[in-house]
Design a protein around this motif. Structure first.
Motif, PDB file in Angstrom:
ATOM      1  N   ARG A  46       0.809  -1.216   0.000  1.00  0.00           N
ATOM      2  CA  ARG A  46       0.000   0.000   0.000  1.00  0.00           C
ATOM      3  C   ARG A  46       0.847   1.273   0.000  1.00  0.00           C
ATOM      4  N   LEU A  47       2.152   1.129   0.080  1.00  0.00           N
ATOM      5  CA  LEU A  47       3.036   2.291   0.073  1.00  0.00           C
ATOM      6  C   LEU A  47       3.380   2.687  -1.352  1.00  0.00           C
ATOM      7  N   THR A  48       3.716   3.961  -1.535  1.00  0.00           N
ATOM      8  CA  THR A  48       4.168   4.406  -2.845  1.00  0.00           C
ATOM      9  C   THR A  48       5.615   3.977  -3.059  1.00  0.00           C
ATOM     10  N   ARG A  49       6.092   4.085  -4.279  1.00  0.00           N
ATOM     11  CA  ARG A  49       7.472   3.686  -4.580  1.00  0.00           C
ATOM     12  C   ARG A  49       8.488   4.524  -3.794  1.00  0.00           C
ATOM     13  N   VAL A  50       8.184   5.803  -3.622  1.00  0.00           N
ATOM     14  CA  VAL A  50       9.093   6.684  -2.891  1.00  0.00           C
ATOM     15  C   VAL A  50       9.146   6.265  -1.414  1.00  0.00           C
ATOM     16  N   GLU A  51       7.983   5.964  -0.825  1.00  0.00           N
ATOM     17  CA  GLU A  51       7.959   5.533   0.569  1.00  0.00           C
ATOM     18  C   GLU A  51       8.683   4.202   0.753  1.00  0.00           C
ATOM     19  N   ARG A  52       8.501   3.297  -0.205  1.00  0.00           N
ATOM     20  CA  ARG A  52       9.212   2.013  -0.133  1.00  0.00           C
ATOM     21  C   ARG A  52      10.713   2.213  -0.190  1.00  0.00           C
ATOM     22  N   ARG A  53      11.162   3.094  -1.091  1.00  0.00           N
ATOM     23  CA  ARG A  53      12.586   3.347  -1.241  1.00  0.00           C
ATOM     24  C   ARG A  53      13.160   3.965   0.035  1.00  0.00           C
ATOM     25  N   GLU A  54      12.413   4.893   0.649  1.00  0.00           N
ATOM     26  CA  GLU A  54      12.885   5.523   1.880  1.00  0.00           C
ATOM     27  C   GLU A  54      12.952   4.531   3.037  1.00  0.00           C
ATOM     28  N   MET A  55      12.060   3.550   3.058  1.00  0.00           N
ATOM     29  CA  MET A  55      12.038   2.555   4.129  1.00  0.00           C
ATOM     30  C   MET A  55      12.976   1.385   3.852  1.00  0.00           C
ATOM     31  N   GLY A  56      13.531   1.319   2.655  1.00  0.00           N
ATOM     32  CA  GLY A  56      14.448   0.243   2.327  1.00  0.00           C
ATOM     33  C   GLY A  56      13.763  -1.038   1.898  1.00  0.00           C
ATOM     34  N   ILE A  57      12.527  -0.936   1.433  1.00  0.00           N
ATOM     35  CA  ILE A  57      11.777  -2.105   0.978  1.00  0.00           C
ATOM     36  C   ILE A  57      12.009  -2.261  -0.519  1.00  0.00           C
ATOM     37  N   THR A  58      12.484  -3.428  -0.924  1.00  0.00           N
ATOM     38  CA  THR A  58      12.763  -3.682  -2.331  1.00  0.00           C
ATOM     39  C   THR A  58      11.580  -4.374  -2.992  1.00  0.00           C
ATOM     40  N   GLU A  59      11.647  -4.479  -4.315  1.00  0.00           N
ATOM     41  CA  GLU A  59      10.596  -5.178  -5.056  1.00  0.00           C
ATOM     42  C   GLU A  59      10.562  -6.655  -4.683  1.00  0.00           C
ATOM     43  N   GLN A  60      11.710  -7.205  -4.323  1.00  0.00           N
ATOM     44  CA  GLN A  60      11.764  -8.601  -3.908  1.00  0.00           C
ATOM     45  C   GLN A  60      10.986  -8.790  -2.601  1.00  0.00           C
ATOM     46  N   ASP A  61      11.074  -7.832  -1.702  1.00  0.00           N
ATOM     47  CA  ASP A  61      10.301  -7.895  -0.461  1.00  0.00           C
ATOM     48  C   ASP A  61       8.795  -7.859  -0.749  1.00  0.00           C
ATOM     49  N   ILE A  62       8.399  -7.066  -1.727  1.00  0.00           N
ATOM     50  CA  ILE A  62       6.989  -6.985  -2.111  1.00  0.00           C
ATOM     51  C   ILE A  62       6.531  -8.322  -2.692  1.00  0.00           C
ATOM     52  N   ASP A  63       7.365  -8.930  -3.535  1.00  0.00           N
ATOM     53  CA  ASP A  63       7.019 -10.238  -4.112  1.00  0.00           C
ATOM     54  C   ASP A  63       6.864 -11.288  -3.020  1.00  0.00           C
ATOM     55  N   TRP A  64       7.774 -11.292  -2.028  1.00  0.00           N
ATOM     56  CA  TRP A  64       7.672 -12.235  -0.923  1.00  0.00           C
ATOM     57  C   TRP A  64       6.404 -12.001  -0.117  1.00  0.00           C
ATOM     58  N   HIS A  65       6.066 -10.759   0.122  1.00  0.00           N
ATOM     59  CA  HIS A  65       4.853 -10.432   0.866  1.00  0.00           C
ATOM     60  C   HIS A  65       3.621 -10.921   0.123  1.00  0.00           C
ATOM     61  N   ASN A  66       3.579 -10.689  -1.176  1.00  0.00           N
ATOM     62  CA  ASN A  66       2.429 -11.143  -1.973  1.00  0.00           C
ATOM     63  C   ASN A  66       2.337 -12.659  -1.983  1.00  0.00           C
ATOM     64  N   ALA A  67       3.476 -13.350  -2.050  1.00  0.00           N
ATOM     65  CA  ALA A  67       3.476 -14.808  -2.069  1.00  0.00           C
ATOM     66  C   ALA A  67       3.015 -15.387  -0.729  1.00  0.00           C
ATOM     67  N   LEU A  68       3.411 -14.769   0.372  1.00  0.00           N
ATOM     68  CA  LEU A  68       3.040 -15.284   1.678  1.00  0.00           C
ATOM     69  C   LEU A  68       1.596 -14.975   2.062  1.00  0.00           C
ATOM     70  N   HIS A  69       1.053 -13.869   1.577  1.00  0.00           N
ATOM     71  CA  HIS A  69      -0.277 -13.445   1.973  1.00  0.00           C
ATOM     72  C   HIS A  69      -1.328 -13.616   0.874  1.00  0.00           C
ATOM     73  N   GLY A  70      -0.923 -14.133  -0.244  1.00  0.00           N
ATOM     74  CA  GLY A  70      -1.868 -14.319  -1.344  1.00  0.00           C
ATOM     75  C   GLY A  70      -2.651 -15.603  -1.216  1.00  0.00           C
ATOM     76  N   PRO A  71      -3.602 -15.815  -2.113  1.00  0.00           N
ATOM     77  CA  PRO A  71      -4.396 -17.052  -2.061  1.00  0.00           C
ATOM     78  C   PRO A  71      -3.524 -18.248  -2.477  1.00  0.00           C
ATOM     79  N   LEU A  72      -3.881 -19.398  -1.927  1.00  0.00           N
ATOM     80  CA  LEU A  72      -3.163 -20.630  -2.282  1.00  0.00           C
ATOM     81  C   LEU A  72      -3.703 -21.158  -3.601  1.00  0.00           C
ATOM     82  N   VAL A  73      -2.816 -21.438  -4.524  1.00  0.00           N
ATOM     83  CA  VAL A  73      -3.211 -21.919  -5.852  1.00  0.00           C
ATOM     84  C   VAL A  73      -2.557 -23.275  -6.059  1.00  0.00           C
ATOM     85  N   LYS A  74      -3.367 -24.252  -6.473  1.00  0.00           N
ATOM     86  CA  LYS A  74      -2.800 -25.586  -6.744  1.00  0.00           C
ATOM     87  C   LYS A  74      -2.468 -25.722  -8.207  1.00  0.00           C
TER      88      LYS A  74
END
Length: 74
Positions: A46-74
């Motif tokens: 939910r953060l903007t790209r600028v806020e993510r960059r300032e907090m040190g959150i990378t795109e890889q962290d976003i991908d991990w977050h989406n994978a852990l909190h997303g729906p389970l797909v078989k």
């Protein structure tokens, strides 16, 4: 040397009896113990790209977050 009377240090306030509380107290205790499980967690998507960059959150962290909190797909 003076010896203290046994009743000298007794508090003037009556102790609070836990079973005299409202009947919902047990329910409230259980509810508060599970509250942390139901509270929304930090969502970096939910953060903007600028806020993510300032907090040190990378795109890889976003991908991990989406994978852990997303729906389970078989």
């Amino acid at each position: 040397m003076k010896y203290a009377d046994t009743h000298e240090f007794i508090s003037q306030f009556e102790p609070e009896i836990s079973c005299s509380k409202s009947p919902n107290s047990v329910r409230e205790k259980i509810k508060s113990s599970f509250k942390s499980l139901f509270d929304p967690t930090f969502d970096p998507t939910r953060l903007t790209r600028v806020e993510r960059r300032e907090m040190g959150i990378t795109e890889q962290d976003i991908d991990w977050h989406n994978a852990l909190h997303g729906p389970l797909v078989k």
